[in-house]
Design a protein around this motif. Structure first.
Motif, PDB file in Angstrom:
ATOM      1  N   THR A 195     -38.887 -41.132  -5.264  1.00 54.03           N
ATOM      2  CA  THR A 195     -39.748 -40.858  -4.116  1.00 54.03           C
ATOM      3  C   THR A 195     -38.928 -40.386  -2.933  1.00 54.03           C
ATOM      4  O   THR A 195     -39.272 -39.406  -2.268  1.00 54.03           O
ATOM      5  CB  THR A 195     -40.549 -42.120  -3.734  1.00 54.03           C
ATOM      6  N   ALA A 221     -39.304 -36.675  -1.392  1.00 53.14           N
ATOM      7  CA  ALA A 221     -39.807 -36.565  -0.025  1.00 53.14           C
ATOM      8  C   ALA A 221     -38.841 -35.791   0.878  1.00 53.14           C
ATOM      9  O   ALA A 221     -39.265 -35.170   1.856  1.00 53.14           O
ATOM     10  CB  ALA A 221     -40.064 -37.951   0.554  1.00 53.14           C
ATOM     11  N   PHE A 256     -41.043 -30.402  -1.448  1.00 45.87           N
ATOM     12  CA  PHE A 256     -42.054 -31.212  -0.777  1.00 45.87           C
ATOM     13  C   PHE A 256     -42.477 -30.575   0.543  1.00 45.87           C
ATOM     14  O   PHE A 256     -43.665 -30.561   0.872  1.00 45.87           O
ATOM     15  CB  PHE A 256     -41.566 -32.645  -0.532  1.00 45.87           C
ATOM     16  N   TRP A 276     -51.907 -38.732   0.652  1.00 47.76           N
ATOM     17  CA  TRP A 276     -50.752 -38.833  -0.234  1.00 47.76           C
ATOM     18  C   TRP A 276     -49.563 -38.079   0.355  1.00 47.76           C
ATOM     19  O   TRP A 276     -48.438 -38.588   0.391  1.00 47.76           O
ATOM     20  CB  TRP A 276     -51.113 -38.288  -1.620  1.00 47.76           C
ATOM     21  N   GLN A 293     -45.845 -39.551   1.705  1.00 50.19           N
ATOM     22  CA  GLN A 293     -44.550 -39.044   1.252  1.00 50.19           C
ATOM     23  C   GLN A 293     -43.706 -38.597   2.451  1.00 50.19           C
ATOM     24  O   GLN A 293     -42.496 -38.843   2.492  1.00 50.19           O
ATOM     25  CB  GLN A 293     -44.721 -37.871   0.277  1.00 50.19           C
ATOM     26  N   ARG A 294     -44.346 -37.938   3.405  1.00 47.88           N
ATOM     27  CA  ARG A 294     -43.612 -37.501   4.604  1.00 47.88           C
ATOM     28  C   ARG A 294     -43.107 -38.707   5.391  1.00 47.88           C
ATOM     29  O   ARG A 294     -41.998 -38.678   5.946  1.00 47.88           O
ATOM     30  CB  ARG A 294     -44.482 -36.610   5.492  1.00 47.88           C
ATOM     31  N   PRO A 347     -39.491 -46.236   0.526  1.00 49.80           N
ATOM     32  CA  PRO A 347     -39.995 -45.745  -0.763  1.00 49.80           C
ATOM     33  C   PRO A 347     -40.755 -46.828  -1.531  1.00 49.80           C
ATOM     34  O   PRO A 347     -41.699 -46.536  -2.240  1.00 49.80           O
ATOM     35  CB  PRO A 347     -38.739 -45.315  -1.509  1.00 49.80           C
ATOM     36  N   VAL A 358     -44.644 -47.062  -0.704  1.00 50.40           N
ATOM     37  CA  VAL A 358     -45.598 -46.126  -1.306  1.00 50.40           C
ATOM     38  C   VAL A 358     -45.802 -46.357  -2.796  1.00 50.40           C
ATOM     39  O   VAL A 358     -46.580 -45.646  -3.426  1.00 50.40           O
ATOM     40  CB  VAL A 358     -45.242 -44.644  -1.026  1.00 50.40           C
ATOM     41  N   ASP A 394     -47.455 -37.353  -8.585  1.00 48.11           N
ATOM     42  CA  ASP A 394     -47.674 -38.783  -8.406  1.00 48.11           C
ATOM     43  C   ASP A 394     -47.365 -39.534  -9.698  1.00 48.11           C
ATOM     44  O   ASP A 394     -46.634 -40.528  -9.694  1.00 48.11           O
ATOM     45  CB  ASP A 394     -49.127 -39.018  -7.967  1.00 48.11           C
ATOM     46  N   LEU A 422     -43.531 -39.329 -10.276  1.00 46.47           N
ATOM     47  CA  LEU A 422     -42.751 -40.094  -9.314  1.00 46.47           C
ATOM     48  C   LEU A 422     -42.838 -41.590  -9.563  1.00 46.47           C
ATOM     49  O   LEU A 422     -41.851 -42.307  -9.436  1.00 46.47           O
ATOM     50  CB  LEU A 422     -43.224 -39.810  -7.883  1.00 46.47           C
TER      51      LEU A 422
END
Length: 173
Positions: A18, A22, A27, A81, A85-86, A95, A98, A143, A146
């Motif tokens: 992740t 990111a 991304f 989502w 990630q941002r 990480p 999430v 998703d 990851l």
């Protein structure tokens, strides 16, 4: 055997994947694409889309309302989502945060039979729906890759497996 190729190596776990994703250029481009689509959709639904819906008969207007709600929901899930990630990339979330299921994407269950016979959806709405489905499908694949804790099957060879099964079946006779 997995349905889709694994995009991220299993080493380091989901949190590591992740964080790496990111921070990637891929991304950043995906984030911009997703947010642009959200903005474009909102502009259409708040502007020309209102006129498009008024030009439909009652059944068509109901279908338009249903389709636009599904479109908006799909895009808000995608945006949520992407924003999570941002937040990882910017250090606002870890990480591990999430990894919670509330940040995961569910399956998109599109229905193509919303429109009454003889009624066609506005072209712009149809294009936005198609683009949102494609974006969502890409995000769902990411998703799944990851956050999968399973190691990818790197040595799997489905052809060799089938050949071995055939040899076994015929050699037993």
């Amino acid at each position: 055997m997995t349905d889709a190729p694994t995009l991220f190596p299993a080493g380091g776990g989901a949190a590591s994947r992740t964080r790496d994703f990111a921070a990637s250029e891929m991304f950043q481009k995906l984030f911009a694409e997703g947010m642009d689509l959200v903005e474009e959709t909102a502009s259409y639904l708040d502007g020309p889309g209102r006129d498009d819906s008024k030009s439909l008969d009652r059944a068509g207007a109901l279908s338009y309302a249903t389709e636009s709600m599904k479109l908006t929901t799909r895009l808000m899930q995608a945006a949520s989502w992407l924003l999570a990630q941002r937040a990882v990339a910017e250090g606002e979330m870890s990480p591990d945060d999430v990894l919670d299921n509330k940040y995961r994407l569910g399956f998109d269950r599109p229905t193509d039979d919303l429109w009454p016979e003889g009624e066609t959806p506005p072209q712009i709405l149809s294009a936005l729906v198609a683009r949102s489905r494609a974006l969502y499908a890409r995000l769902k694949r990411l998703d799944d890759n990851l956050y999968s804790e399973e190691a990818p099957e790197t040595d799997a060879n489905p052809v060799a497996d089938q050949m071995a099964m055939l040899r076994g079946a015929f050699s037993e006779r």
